[in-house]
Write a protein that holds these residues in place. Structure first.
Motif, short mmCIF file in Angstrom:
data_model
loop_
_atom_site.label_atom_id
_atom_site.label_comp_id
_atom_site.label_asym_id
_atom_site.label_seq_id
_atom_site.Cartn_x
_atom_site.Cartn_y
_atom_site.Cartn_z
N GLU A 477 -5.12 60.08 43.88
CA GLU A 477 -5.50 61.24 44.70
C GLU A 477 -6.95 61.16 45.14
OE1 GLU A 477 -4.63 64.51 42.19
OE2 GLU A 477 -2.44 64.37 42.42
N LYS A 478 -7.84 60.68 44.25
CA LYS A 478 -9.27 60.62 44.55
C LYS A 478 -9.70 59.27 45.13
CE LYS A 478 -10.51 63.99 40.98
NZ LYS A 478 -11.33 64.26 39.77
N LYS A 479 -8.72 58.37 45.32
CA LYS A 479 -8.98 57.04 45.90
C LYS A 479 -10.02 56.26 45.10
CE LYS A 479 -7.53 58.31 50.56
NZ LYS A 479 -7.85 58.30 52.00
N GLN A 480 -9.86 56.29 43.76
CA GLN A 480 -10.75 55.53 42.89
C GLN A 480 -10.32 54.07 42.80
OE1 GLN A 480 -10.57 57.61 39.16
NE2 GLN A 480 -11.99 59.22 39.79
N ILE A 481 -9.09 53.77 43.22
CA ILE A 481 -8.61 52.39 43.22
C ILE A 481 -8.88 51.81 44.60
CG2 ILE A 481 -6.59 50.92 42.90
CD1 ILE A 481 -5.42 53.08 41.11
N ILE A 482 -9.62 50.71 44.63
CA ILE A 482 -10.02 50.10 45.90
C ILE A 482 -9.57 48.65 45.93
CG2 ILE A 482 -12.02 51.64 46.14
CD1 ILE A 482 -13.76 49.28 45.18
N LEU A 483 -9.79 48.02 47.07
CA LEU A 483 -9.40 46.63 47.25
C LEU A 483 -10.61 45.70 47.18
CD1 LEU A 483 -6.76 46.88 50.13
CD2 LEU A 483 -6.32 46.38 47.72
N PRO A 515 -5.61 45.33 36.52
CA PRO A 515 -4.34 45.57 37.22
C PRO A 515 -3.14 45.31 36.33
CG PRO A 515 -5.83 44.28 38.59
CD PRO A 515 -6.46 44.35 37.24
N THR A 516 -3.28 44.41 35.35
CA THR A 516 -2.15 44.14 34.44
C THR A 516 -1.81 45.36 33.60
OG1 THR A 516 -3.68 43.26 32.79
CG2 THR A 516 -2.69 41.69 34.32
N GLU A 517 -2.71 46.35 33.52
CA GLU A 517 -2.43 47.58 32.79
C GLU A 517 -1.87 48.66 33.72
OE1 GLU A 517 -5.17 49.21 29.88
OE2 GLU A 517 -6.38 47.40 30.04
N PHE A 518 -2.52 48.86 34.87
CA PHE A 518 -2.11 50.02 35.66
C PHE A 518 -1.00 49.73 36.67
CE2 PHE A 518 -5.70 48.49 38.30
CZ PHE A 518 -5.14 48.53 39.56
N ILE A 519 -0.81 48.48 37.11
CA ILE A 519 0.27 48.19 38.05
C ILE A 519 1.64 48.35 37.38
CG2 ILE A 519 1.37 46.42 39.48
CD1 ILE A 519 -1.09 47.65 40.75
N PRO A 520 1.89 47.76 36.17
CA PRO A 520 3.18 48.03 35.50
C PRO A 520 3.40 49.51 35.21
CG PRO A 520 2.09 46.14 34.50
CD PRO A 520 1.09 46.76 35.41
N LEU A 521 2.31 50.22 34.85
CA LEU A 521 2.44 51.66 34.60
C LEU A 521 2.83 52.39 35.88
CD1 LEU A 521 2.15 54.06 32.68
CD2 LEU A 521 -0.28 54.14 33.28
N ALA A 522 2.23 51.97 37.00
CA ALA A 522 2.56 52.59 38.28
C ALA A 522 4.02 52.34 38.65
CB ALA A 522 1.64 52.05 39.37
N GLU A 523 4.52 51.12 38.39
CA GLU A 523 5.92 50.81 38.68
C GLU A 523 6.86 51.60 37.77
OE1 GLU A 523 5.76 46.30 40.49
OE2 GLU A 523 5.87 46.53 38.32
N GLU A 524 6.47 51.75 36.52
CA GLU A 524 7.30 52.47 35.56
C GLU A 524 7.41 53.95 35.88
OE1 GLU A 524 7.19 53.61 30.79
OE2 GLU A 524 6.08 51.86 31.50
N THR A 525 6.33 54.54 36.37
CA THR A 525 6.28 55.99 36.62
C THR A 525 6.59 56.37 38.06
OG1 THR A 525 3.89 55.83 37.03
CG2 THR A 525 4.61 56.33 34.77
N GLY A 526 6.77 55.38 38.95
CA GLY A 526 7.02 55.69 40.35
C GLY A 526 5.77 55.92 41.16
N LEU A 527 4.59 55.80 40.53
CA LEU A 527 3.33 55.98 41.26
C LEU A 527 3.00 54.79 42.15
CD1 LEU A 527 1.15 57.59 38.43
CD2 LEU A 527 2.12 58.73 40.44
N ILE A 528 3.81 53.72 42.02
CA ILE A 528 3.56 52.54 42.84
C ILE A 528 3.70 52.86 44.33
CG2 ILE A 528 5.97 51.76 42.79
CD1 ILE A 528 2.83 49.53 42.58
N PHE A 529 4.50 53.87 44.67
CA PHE A 529 4.72 54.18 46.08
C PHE A 529 3.50 54.83 46.72
CE2 PHE A 529 8.95 54.12 44.08
CZ PHE A 529 9.56 53.15 44.87
N PRO A 530 2.94 55.90 46.15
CA PRO A 530 1.71 56.44 46.78
C PRO A 530 0.54 55.48 46.65
CG PRO A 530 2.20 57.60 44.72
CD PRO A 530 3.40 56.76 45.04
N LEU A 531 0.47 54.70 45.55
CA LEU A 531 -0.62 53.74 45.37
C LEU A 531 -0.57 52.68 46.46
CD1 LEU A 531 -2.97 52.49 43.79
CD2 LEU A 531 -1.28 51.37 42.32
N SER A 532 0.60 52.08 46.68
CA SER A 532 0.74 51.03 47.69
C SER A 532 0.46 51.57 49.09
CB SER A 532 2.14 50.42 47.63
OG SER A 532 2.36 49.82 46.36
N ASP A 533 0.92 52.79 49.34
CA ASP A 533 0.69 53.39 50.66
C ASP A 533 -0.80 53.56 50.91
OD1 ASP A 533 2.04 54.53 52.99
OD2 ASP A 533 1.14 56.42 52.37
#
Length: 736
Positions: A477-483, A515-533
């Motif tokens: 939500e706060k866009k703390q994850i960057i590229l 990323p090895t911690e939060f990407i699997p968590l995002a996939e498990e919880t469905g947050l991967i969709f708003p994160l990827s977007d």
């Protein structure tokens, strides 16, 4: 009153007057009789011959005929003989001058209502006419009533015998006095064979008690039996009417008492009338719906709802009897890998086999349920001591270690089991299930493949994961994850030919989270969709910035989670981000992993081809590390394959990686695909890869992933990539 209304009244009266036909060849007498009748309210028609009379009767409806016997062409006896065959049943009064008694007797024998001799008394004649017409009217009315009754009876009989229901009547002893034909097709009994038999002849034995109330019903009206369900037994398989696979049907029955005279109070009871409707199909549907509501459709095991019901009953029983029970929460390890690698068909087959093995580890009174996905719960009743649960858990762990054979393919999995005991770890359904779930996750975090009893200290670890999920949600939500972007270089041209976008989470309190911690968590919880977007939007905006600065001479590689490709609008959403900023799709590359290639193969191919048609390149990441198949390279629109860094890393220490890389390089050339090696960190790795035909590389030897600002400087000064001797200038890159 108007003249028109008066005319209508006269017409109505004339039409309501009886019609009388006078048949006499003596014209004077006939007209005299006509005038007499008209004066007394009759319509009178005159004819002089028998033939004319019969013709008039055929054409006009008359209520009475006054007939003379002596006529030249056809006498009165002949007319009476003909009228006997006429369907109209016209009453006839013979008026004749004949004095003989035989003539009167013959006329009466032929059907005449009465015989009056000429000359007659007008009053006597009018009285006879009135009586004859009234009698004829009553007879006609009676015939009509009987006809209607007969028609009604025939219709009732037809409806009863054509009814889809069994309709029957019983006498006061409960024996059949009538039963319709439907009993033959539904139950296989000859209806004649049941007449006189007691109703228990067709009742399923287990329902005798309930049937006695309905089949002996004496009440009527609203108090009579309504909609009682019973089972009627079918005749054995040797029935000549039908071959019956089942031995009973379920019916809903309505019954009422019958009495000798229903209109009179106190009349004696005569029996019972009933209607039984077959509802077997409805009961089957209800059973299917009920089973589906409380059972898992894939494995046939109880589902979450039924498990909670049984747990509630067991918990109340344990509380009353001060007994122990155990709840186990089981999750399959590596099941996601099976689904991702082999596909959902094999995943479903594996779950069926797992359910069978788990069932074999339990007692008959225990409950095994599938909660969803690869999660199972077990309820163990009446434990003598807490160790009983660990014995069952150890047996399950060992049982699931054995390989599963799916389509001649050996699959190895394991399980993580959490155990909660009543009353030690909770005294409610919610607490026990939650405690077992937390214990299971503790086994997962310890390395999987085992079991663990719940401990209060586990709550902290569970809440840590829950806290991480909430933090990830806020970070999106706060866009703390960057590229960050890692360059891909061509070692021959010494130019940047691409960038790989990599997500980085800089937490304001926890620091950098891998990323090895939060990407699997995002996939498990469905947050991967708003994160990827969010990240795709950021990548496209950065590409637009580089395009505006004239630096866009490379492709940007973006990693895509398999879950995203499974989205129905994956293609349109991806293109909308790119084309919405007026960027050319050919400057983008989608990186997929091998496990995507076996997930919903047909749809995946269609979506990737759709992206390819727009110019987006498809790269196969981590090639050779999973379920590789050359057939996928033919089916999928893949443009680029990446040598996994595990093979590159082994170049310095393991000689066996070199032939693997050589093989991958040969495959790329054979399929005319671009080849890039990732994880290049030493000069030896670079030179070995170059010697084997791989010119495109990325890794820390050239540059670590850098924020967009540093990459912008690097793109403007690409001469800093290599020293004059051709070796990478990694020190300079790091400074940027």
């Amino acid at each position: 009153m108007s003249q028109h209304t008066t005319s209508l009244s006269i017409v109505d009266k004339l039409m309501s007057r009886p019609n009388v036909l006078i048949v006499d060849d003596n014209e004077r007498l006939a007209q005299s009789l006509q005038q007499l009748l008209q004066m007394h309210g009759y319509n009178a028609e005159v004819c002089s011959s028998g033939k004319d009379a019969l013709q008039l009767v055929a054409d006009i409806k008359f209520d009475l005929m006054l007939l003379d016997l002596s006529m030249p062409d056809m006498n009165g006896f002949d007319v009476l003989t003909e009228l006997a065959t006429h369907p109209a049943h016209l009453p006839v009064i013979v008026i004749s001058g004949t004095k003989t008694l035989n003539a009167a007797i013959e006329a009466m024998r032929l059907g005449a209502y009465d015989f009056i001799r000429k000359p007659y008394q007008p009053e006597e004649l009018l009285h006879t006419i009135e009586n004859a017409i009234e009698k004829s009217r009553l007879e006609s009315q009676n015939r009509n009533i009987h006809a209607r009754l007969e028609e009604s009876e025939n219709l009732y009989r037809y409806l009863v015998n054509s009814s889809p229901d069994i309709i029957y009547t019983l006498d006061d002893n409960g024996c059949f006095t009538f039963i319709n034909h439907r009993v033959e097709t539904l139950l296989g009994y000859r209806r004649e064979s049941l007449i006189g038999k007691h109703y228990t002849e067709i009742i399923y034995s287990d329902d005798f008690d309930r049937a006695s109330y309905a089949f002996n019903e004496r009440r009527t009206g609203n108090r009579a039996t309504r909609n009682i369900e019973l089972r009627l037994k079918c005749k054995d398989k040797d029935s000549e009417l039908r071959h019956f696979e089942i031995n009973f049907i379920t019916v809903v029955l309505n019954a009422t008492g019958t009495y000798d005279n229903a209109l009179e109070l106190g009349t004696p009871f005569s029996g019972t009338y009933g209607v039984a409707r077959d509802i077997s199909d409805r009961k089957k549907v209800e059973e299917v719906i009920t089973r589906q509501a409380y059972h898992d459709t894939l494995t046939g095991l109880p589902n979450r709802a039924l498990f909670k019901d049984r747990l509630n009953v067991a918990l109340n029983h344990a509380k009353r009897n001060k007994q122990q029970l155990a709840i186990m929460f089981l999750d399959l390890d590596r099941f996601k890998w099976v689904n991702d690698t082999l596909g959902h068909f094999y995943g479903d087959e594996l779950l069926k086999h797992v359910a069978q093995r788990l069932s074999g580890c339990l007692r008959a009174q225990d409950t095994l349920a599938r909660m969803g996905g690869d999660e199972f719960t077990l309820l163990l009743h009446d434990l003598q001591n807490s160790d009983d649960a660990s014995h069952v858990a150890a047996k399950i762990v060992d049982e699931l270690k054995r390989p599963f054979l799916l389509d001649e393919r050996e699959i190895f999995i394991s399980s993580s089991i959490g155990i909660a005991l009543y009353p030690d770890h909770g005294d409610s359904i919610e607490t026990l299930v939650k405690s077992a779930d937390i214990a299971m996750y503790h086994v997962k975090w310890r390395g999987k493949n085992g079991y663990q009893y719940y401990e209060a200290s586990m709550n902290a670890m569970f809440h840590k994961k829950l806290s991480m999920e909430n933090e990830l949600r806020r970070a999106i939500e706060k866009k703390q994850i960057i590229l960050h972007y890692q360059p891909q270089v061509d070692v021959e041209t010494r130019q940047i030919i691409g960038l790989e976008a990599l997500a980085r989470w800089h937490h304001p309190e926890l620091g950098t989270i891998s990323p090895t911690e939060f990407i699997p968590l995002a996939e498990e919880t469905g947050l991967i969709f708003p994160l990827s977007d969010m990240l795709l939007g950021e990548a496209c905006q950065q590409m637009q910035s580089w395009d505006q600065e004239g630096l866009l001479s490379f492709r940007l590689a973006i990693n895509i989670s398999p879950q995203l490709v499974e989205e129905e609008n994956f293609v349109t959403k991806t293109l909308s981000h790119i084309e919405g900023l007026h960027l050319k799709p050919e400057f983008f590359e989608i990186e997929i992993t091998e496990n995507l290639l076996v997930r919903d193969l047909e749809n995946t191919i269609a979506k990737l081809k759709a992206l390819g048609k727009h110019g987006i390149k498809i790269a196969l990441d981590d090639f050779g590390t999973c379920y590789s198949s050359l057939s996928y390279l033919r089916q999928f629109p893949i443009h680029n394959i990446k040598i996994d860094k595990s093979f590159v890393g082994d170049i310095n220490t393991h000689n066996e990686s070199v032939p693997i890389i050589t093989a991958i390089s040969g495959i790329a050339k054979g399929f005319k695909l671009d080849l890039i090696a990732e994880g290049v960190e030493t000069l030896q790795q670079m030179k070995t890869l170059h010697r084997m035909g791989c010119n495109k590389m990325q890794g820390y030897l050239f540059s670590k992933p850098l924020p967009a600002q540093s990459i912008t400087k690097l793109l403007k000064h690409q001469t800093h990539l290599f020293q004059k001797n051709g070796e990478p200038s990694s020190t300079l890159l790091t400074q940027h």
